[in-house]
Design a protein around this motif. Sequence first.
Motif, PDB file in Angstrom:
ATOM      1  N   ALA A 179       0.854  -1.189   0.000  1.00  0.00           N
ATOM      2  CA  ALA A 179       0.000   0.000   0.000  1.00  0.00           C
ATOM      3  C   ALA A 179       0.883   1.229   0.000  1.00  0.00           C
ATOM      4  N   ALA A 180       0.275   2.383  -0.242  1.00  0.00           N
ATOM      5  CA  ALA A 180       1.053   3.624  -0.280  1.00  0.00           C
ATOM      6  C   ALA A 180       0.211   4.795   0.202  1.00  0.00           C
ATOM      7  N   PHE A 181       0.843   5.660   0.986  1.00  0.00           N
ATOM      8  CA  PHE A 181       0.268   6.954   1.287  1.00  0.00           C
ATOM      9  C   PHE A 181       0.536   7.873   0.097  1.00  0.00           C
ATOM     10  N   VAL A 182      -0.427   8.700  -0.238  1.00  0.00           N
ATOM     11  CA  VAL A 182      -0.266   9.641  -1.348  1.00  0.00           C
ATOM     12  C   VAL A 182      -0.289  11.046  -0.781  1.00  0.00           C
ATOM     13  N   ASN A 183       0.789  11.783  -0.977  1.00  0.00           N
ATOM     14  CA  ASN A 183       0.909  13.143  -0.441  1.00  0.00           C
ATOM     15  C   ASN A 183       0.817  14.171  -1.560  1.00  0.00           C
ATOM     16  N   GLU A 184       0.278  15.324  -1.210  1.00  0.00           N
ATOM     17  CA  GLU A 184       0.258  16.491  -2.103  1.00  0.00           C
ATOM     18  C   GLU A 184      -0.508  16.232  -3.398  1.00  0.00           C
ATOM     19  N   HIS A 185      -1.512  15.357  -3.336  1.00  0.00           N
ATOM     20  CA  HIS A 185      -2.345  15.134  -4.514  1.00  0.00           C
ATOM     21  C   HIS A 185      -3.760  15.610  -4.209  1.00  0.00           C
ATOM     22  N   PRO A 186      -4.429  16.269  -5.138  1.00  0.00           N
ATOM     23  CA  PRO A 186      -5.755  16.819  -4.852  1.00  0.00           C
ATOM     24  C   PRO A 186      -6.869  15.784  -4.762  1.00  0.00           C
ATOM     25  N   ASP A 187      -6.647  14.582  -5.290  1.00  0.00           N
ATOM     26  CA  ASP A 187      -7.771  13.645  -5.415  1.00  0.00           C
ATOM     27  C   ASP A 187      -7.646  12.349  -4.616  1.00  0.00           C
ATOM     28  N   ILE A 188      -6.449  11.815  -4.419  1.00  0.00           N
ATOM     29  CA  ILE A 188      -6.335  10.577  -3.644  1.00  0.00           C
ATOM     30  C   ILE A 188      -5.290  10.731  -2.544  1.00  0.00           C
ATOM     31  N   GLN A 189      -5.513   9.980  -1.453  1.00  0.00           N
ATOM     32  CA  GLN A 189      -4.593  10.070  -0.311  1.00  0.00           C
ATOM     33  C   GLN A 189      -4.056   8.715   0.153  1.00  0.00           C
ATOM     34  N   PHE A 190      -4.619   7.628  -0.362  1.00  0.00           N
ATOM     35  CA  PHE A 190      -4.166   6.300   0.046  1.00  0.00           C
ATOM     36  C   PHE A 190      -4.566   5.315  -1.037  1.00  0.00           C
ATOM     37  N   VAL A 191      -3.696   4.332  -1.295  1.00  0.00           N
ATOM     38  CA  VAL A 191      -4.029   3.281  -2.257  1.00  0.00           C
ATOM     39  C   VAL A 191      -3.462   1.963  -1.733  1.00  0.00           C
ATOM     40  N   ALA A 192      -4.294   0.928  -1.747  1.00  0.00           N
ATOM     41  CA  ALA A 192      -3.889  -0.373  -1.232  1.00  0.00           C
ATOM     42  C   ALA A 192      -3.946  -1.423  -2.324  1.00  0.00           C
ATOM     43  N   ASP A 193      -2.944  -2.292  -2.342  1.00  0.00           N
ATOM     44  CA  ASP A 193      -2.934  -3.476  -3.201  1.00  0.00           C
ATOM     45  C   ASP A 193      -3.766  -4.532  -2.479  1.00  0.00           C
ATOM     46  N   ASP A 194      -5.015  -4.697  -2.885  1.00  0.00           N
ATOM     47  CA  ASP A 194      -5.903  -5.575  -2.142  1.00  0.00           C
ATOM     48  C   ASP A 194      -5.501  -7.039  -2.261  1.00  0.00           C
ATOM     49  N   GLY A 195      -4.840  -7.393  -3.356  1.00  0.00           N
ATOM     50  CA  GLY A 195      -4.348  -8.756  -3.485  1.00  0.00           C
ATOM     51  C   GLY A 195      -3.273  -9.069  -2.459  1.00  0.00           C
ATOM     52  N   ALA A 196      -2.394  -8.096  -2.197  1.00  0.00           N
ATOM     53  CA  ALA A 196      -1.379  -8.278  -1.161  1.00  0.00           C
ATOM     54  C   ALA A 196      -2.025  -8.275   0.217  1.00  0.00           C
ATOM     55  N   ARG A 197      -2.985  -7.402   0.398  1.00  0.00           N
ATOM     56  CA  ARG A 197      -3.658  -7.298   1.691  1.00  0.00           C
ATOM     57  C   ARG A 197      -4.437  -8.579   2.011  1.00  0.00           C
ATOM     58  N   ARG A 198      -5.111  -9.116   1.024  1.00  0.00           N
ATOM     59  CA  ARG A 198      -5.901 -10.328   1.241  1.00  0.00           C
ATOM     60  C   ARG A 198      -5.039 -11.582   1.208  1.00  0.00           C
ATOM     61  N   GLY A 199      -3.894 -11.485   0.490  1.00  0.00           N
ATOM     62  CA  GLY A 199      -2.992 -12.624   0.422  1.00  0.00           C
ATOM     63  C   GLY A 199      -3.228 -13.535  -0.758  1.00  0.00           C
ATOM     64  N   ASP A 200      -4.121 -13.124  -1.693  1.00  0.00           N
ATOM     65  CA  ASP A 200      -4.385 -13.994  -2.849  1.00  0.00           C
ATOM     66  C   ASP A 200      -3.775 -13.472  -4.139  1.00  0.00           C
ATOM     67  N   GLY A 201      -3.092 -12.315  -4.079  1.00  0.00           N
ATOM     68  CA  GLY A 201      -2.411 -11.775  -5.254  1.00  0.00           C
ATOM     69  C   GLY A 201      -3.316 -11.218  -6.331  1.00  0.00           C
ATOM     70  N   ALA A 202      -4.599 -11.036  -6.063  1.00  0.00           N
ATOM     71  CA  ALA A 202      -5.525 -10.530  -7.080  1.00  0.00           C
ATOM     72  C   ALA A 202      -5.132  -9.114  -7.509  1.00  0.00           C
ATOM     73  N   PRO A 203      -5.224  -8.795  -8.804  1.00  0.00           N
ATOM     74  CA  PRO A 203      -4.869  -7.459  -9.288  1.00  0.00           C
ATOM     75  C   PRO A 203      -6.002  -6.466  -9.040  1.00  0.00           C
ATOM     76  N   VAL A 204      -6.151  -6.078  -7.783  1.00  0.00           N
ATOM     77  CA  VAL A 204      -7.224  -5.177  -7.365  1.00  0.00           C
ATOM     78  C   VAL A 204      -6.629  -4.069  -6.498  1.00  0.00           C
ATOM     79  N   LEU A 205      -6.964  -2.831  -6.832  1.00  0.00           N
ATOM     80  CA  LEU A 205      -6.559  -1.682  -6.029  1.00  0.00           C
ATOM     81  C   LEU A 205      -7.773  -1.061  -5.366  1.00  0.00           C
ATOM     82  N   VAL A 206      -7.540  -0.512  -4.162  1.00  0.00           N
ATOM     83  CA  VAL A 206      -8.554   0.305  -3.485  1.00  0.00           C
ATOM     84  C   VAL A 206      -7.922   1.654  -3.197  1.00  0.00           C
ATOM     85  N   ALA A 207      -8.490   2.711  -3.761  1.00  0.00           N
ATOM     86  CA  ALA A 207      -7.975   4.064  -3.567  1.00  0.00           C
ATOM     87  C   ALA A 207      -8.963   4.874  -2.750  1.00  0.00           C
ATOM     88  N   HIS A 208      -8.456   5.624  -1.772  1.00  0.00           N
ATOM     89  CA  HIS A 208      -9.286   6.502  -0.959  1.00  0.00           C
ATOM     90  C   HIS A 208      -9.072   7.941  -1.431  1.00  0.00           C
TER      91      HIS A 208
END
Length: 306
Positions: A179-208
């Motif tokens: 996952a990554a924190f996003v600084n100094e961007h007007p639209d997103i502040q965090f993005v997670a690799d959901d496949g890494a988070r879940r442990g199944d390697g799925a190519p899915v991102l979740v952006a806040h």
Amino acid sequence: MSPSSDVVTIVGAGMAGAACAAVLRAAEVPFRLVERGRAVGGRMASPLLHGRRIDVGAGYFTVRDPEFAAVVDRWDIAGSARPWTDAFGVLVPGEDPGTSAGPTRWATPNGLRSLVRALLDGIDVDHEDITELPEGDVVLAMPDPQAGRLAPVPDAVDYDPVIAVVLGFESLTLPFRDAAFVNEHPDIQFVADDGARRGDGAPVLVAHTTPECARAHLQNPESAVEPVLKALRELLDAPAPIWTHAHRWSFGKPADHHASTYSIIESGGRTIGFAGDQWSSTGPPRVESAWRSGTDLGRALAALRV
């Protein structure tokens, strides 16, 4: 069904409400748990999207409190939660990706909502929308702006909105791990690799999104997908997704926190308790502070019944 005045009505089946219910059950205090949503979890929501549970609210949790650590140990042994990472990427427009070390972040194989369900094992939940205070003592386990519709919240804190945009890809190569924190961007502040988070390697991102982006798109959350896509192309050189989903959180994150872990007031001959992650005496709101809040409030209410 109208509860008797001896029954504590807990409104909100997120982490704080679930923790409070678990304490009252152990103390043999009669209670009723009410949730207006179709599922428990609150902002630990993990809906089923394209065949996978995906965390669209809280992205992870950390452990500092020794008592909470004992709960997490049980989840770990049961396979309900696992240590995920202690380092996130850092993305800044126009700069090379960096890395930020921090505490161990924990994730779950079945979504964070599964932890709330674990706390509520054997506890019934009534799904209905409470629009006025029920009879008897009440726990309002929810964001302050929502609780304020039912009762005056002591020193209420404001909340920022967030839109979580989920994106599925054919394949994905990222300039960061997990996952990554996003600084100094007007639209997103965090993005997670959901496949890494879940442990199944799925190519899915979740952006806040940032609060500013969320406010601009609250009335039509799907309209936030395009600015998020643009941001991911700029920051990650991300390919075109094969599907997207947007989830609106009108009260996504507390903008501040209370100095205590809960509050109790007396009003109209009843006791009203307030709990949630915003009731965090030790720092910024977290999943852990929601558990601590509900646990402490449950114990205080049980003590009043002795």
